[in-house]
Design an enzyme around this catalytic site. Structure first.
Site, mmCIF file in Angstrom:
data_model
loop_
_atom_site.group_PDB
_atom_site.id
_atom_site.type_symbol
_atom_site.label_atom_id
_atom_site.label_comp_id
_atom_site.label_asym_id
_atom_site.label_seq_id
_atom_site.Cartn_x
_atom_site.Cartn_y
_atom_site.Cartn_z
ATOM 1 C CB THR A 219 -2.633 -12.434 65.326
ATOM 2 O OG1 THR A 219 -2.245 -12.334 66.698
ATOM 3 C CG2 THR A 219 -2.800 -11.061 64.711
ATOM 4 C CD GLU B 125 1.353 -12.282 66.757
ATOM 5 O OE1 GLU B 125 0.190 -11.830 66.824
ATOM 6 O OE2 GLU B 125 2.290 -11.881 67.447
ATOM 7 C CE1 TYR C 35 -5.538 -19.090 71.059
ATOM 8 C CE2 TYR C 35 -7.818 -18.953 71.837
ATOM 9 C CZ TYR C 35 -6.599 -18.346 71.567
ATOM 10 O OH TYR C 35 -6.437 -17.008 71.822
HETATM 11 P P1 ADP Z 1 -3.564 -14.871 71.285
HETATM 12 O O1 ADP Z 1 -2.670 -13.944 72.036
HETATM 13 O O2 ADP Z 1 -3.872 -16.137 72.060
HETATM 14 O O3 ADP Z 1 -3.051 -15.183 69.900
HETATM 15 P P2 ADP Z 1 -5.559 -13.166 69.992
HETATM 16 O O4 ADP Z 1 -6.290 -12.042 70.658
HETATM 17 O O5 ADP Z 1 -4.508 -12.812 68.983
HETATM 18 O O6 ADP Z 1 -4.968 -14.090 71.137
HETATM 19 O O7 ADP Z 1 -6.670 -14.109 69.325
HETATM 20 C C1 ADP Z 1 -6.236 -15.166 68.498
HETATM 21 C C2 ADP Z 1 -7.228 -16.308 68.446
HETATM 22 O O8 ADP Z 1 -8.513 -15.844 67.994
HETATM 23 C C3 ADP Z 1 -6.807 -17.364 67.448
HETATM 24 O O9 ADP Z 1 -5.913 -18.311 68.020
HETATM 25 C C4 ADP Z 1 -8.138 -17.987 67.025
HETATM 26 O O10 ADP Z 1 -8.449 -19.092 67.876
HETATM 27 C C5 ADP Z 1 -9.149 -16.870 67.249
HETATM 28 N N1 ADP Z 1 -9.632 -16.220 66.007
HETATM 29 C C6 ADP Z 1 -10.947 -15.939 65.762
HETATM 30 N N2 ADP Z 1 -11.103 -15.337 64.571
HETATM 31 C C7 ADP Z 1 -9.853 -15.231 64.022
HETATM 32 C C8 ADP Z 1 -9.373 -14.693 62.773
HETATM 33 N N3 ADP Z 1 -10.217 -14.142 61.864
HETATM 34 N N4 ADP Z 1 -8.035 -14.749 62.539
HETATM 35 C C9 ADP Z 1 -7.197 -15.279 63.455
HETATM 36 N N5 ADP Z 1 -7.604 -15.801 64.645
HETATM 37 C C10 ADP Z 1 -8.916 -15.785 64.939
HETATM 38 MG MG MG Z 2 -2.422 -13.668 68.567
#
Ligand code: ADP
Ligand code: MG
Length: 161
Positions: free
Chosen positions: A27, A79, A91
């Site tokens: 997310t 999210e 990111y």
């Molecule tokens: P965080 O706690 O940092 O949000 P997540 O495990 O939720 O970590 O991973 C989110 C990150 O994954 C996003 O910020 C983005 O960079 C990456 N990402 C890769 N594929 C997707 C996707 N299909 N949807 C959303 N984020 C994605």
């Molecule tokens: Mg996230």
């Protein structure tokens, strides 16, 4: 819901490491500045709509708006799970979203499996609903036509551009 569609745009920031990616459902988090600008009529819950990273393709998405336990439930978070497999994380890039429909309120889960099943069902509902003509046309909205510069401070919130 009269407050939809709702458009917003902001930099993708690090979330609070709940390991969403490990569940296969990453997310992308919006910064506080975007969340704080949400109008009062956009309540918590699960939404569906369209999403675009920088100037890339437009994909279906599901979004959760809820209270962040990390901040003792004093801070809302937004999210977005983009329904697409990306080669790399994004990111620091600019995420543009059009929230077009509401799926359900937030709820608690008694197990991780139950949570994952609920998210998969939200994703299926989003995929189906977004194929309706009234939702498909929002993919063509001018909001997604303007080129997004990758400057980190570009933020936009609004019901209509
Ligand atoms: P965080 O706690 O940092 O949000 P997540 O495990 O939720 O970590 O991973 C989110 C990150 O994954 C996003 O910020 C983005 O960079 C990456 N990402 C890769 N594929 C997707 C996707 N299909 N949807 C959303 N984020 C994605
Ligand atoms: Mg996230």
């Amino acid at each position: 819901m009269r407050s939809l569609p709702y458009f917003c745009r902001g930099e993708v920031v690090h979330g609070f490491g709940r390991g969403s990616k490990d569940l296969g459902i990453p997310t992308a988090n919006f910064p506080e500045s975007v969340v704080d600008n949400l109008p009062a009529d956009i309540g918590t819950g699960i939404y569906y709509g369209w999403a675009r990273v920088d100037n890339g393709d437009i994909h279906k998405m599901v979004m959760s708006i809820g209270w962040n336990p990390y901040y003792k439930n004093t801070k809302k978070s937004m999210e977005t799970h983009v329904i697409h497999t990306f080669k790399e994380d994004f990111y620091g890039q600019i995420l543009s979203v059009a929230m077009v429909g509401y799926i359900r309120p937030e709820r608690g889960f008694t197990s991780l499996d139950e949570l994952i099943a609920a998210i998969h069902s939200d994703i299926e509902e989003a995929k189906t609903k977004l194929d309706l003509p009234e939702h498909l046309k929002l993919k063509e909205d001018n909001f997604f036509k303007t080129s997004v510069s990758t400057t980190a401070n570009q933020i936009l919130n609004g019901h209509r551009l």
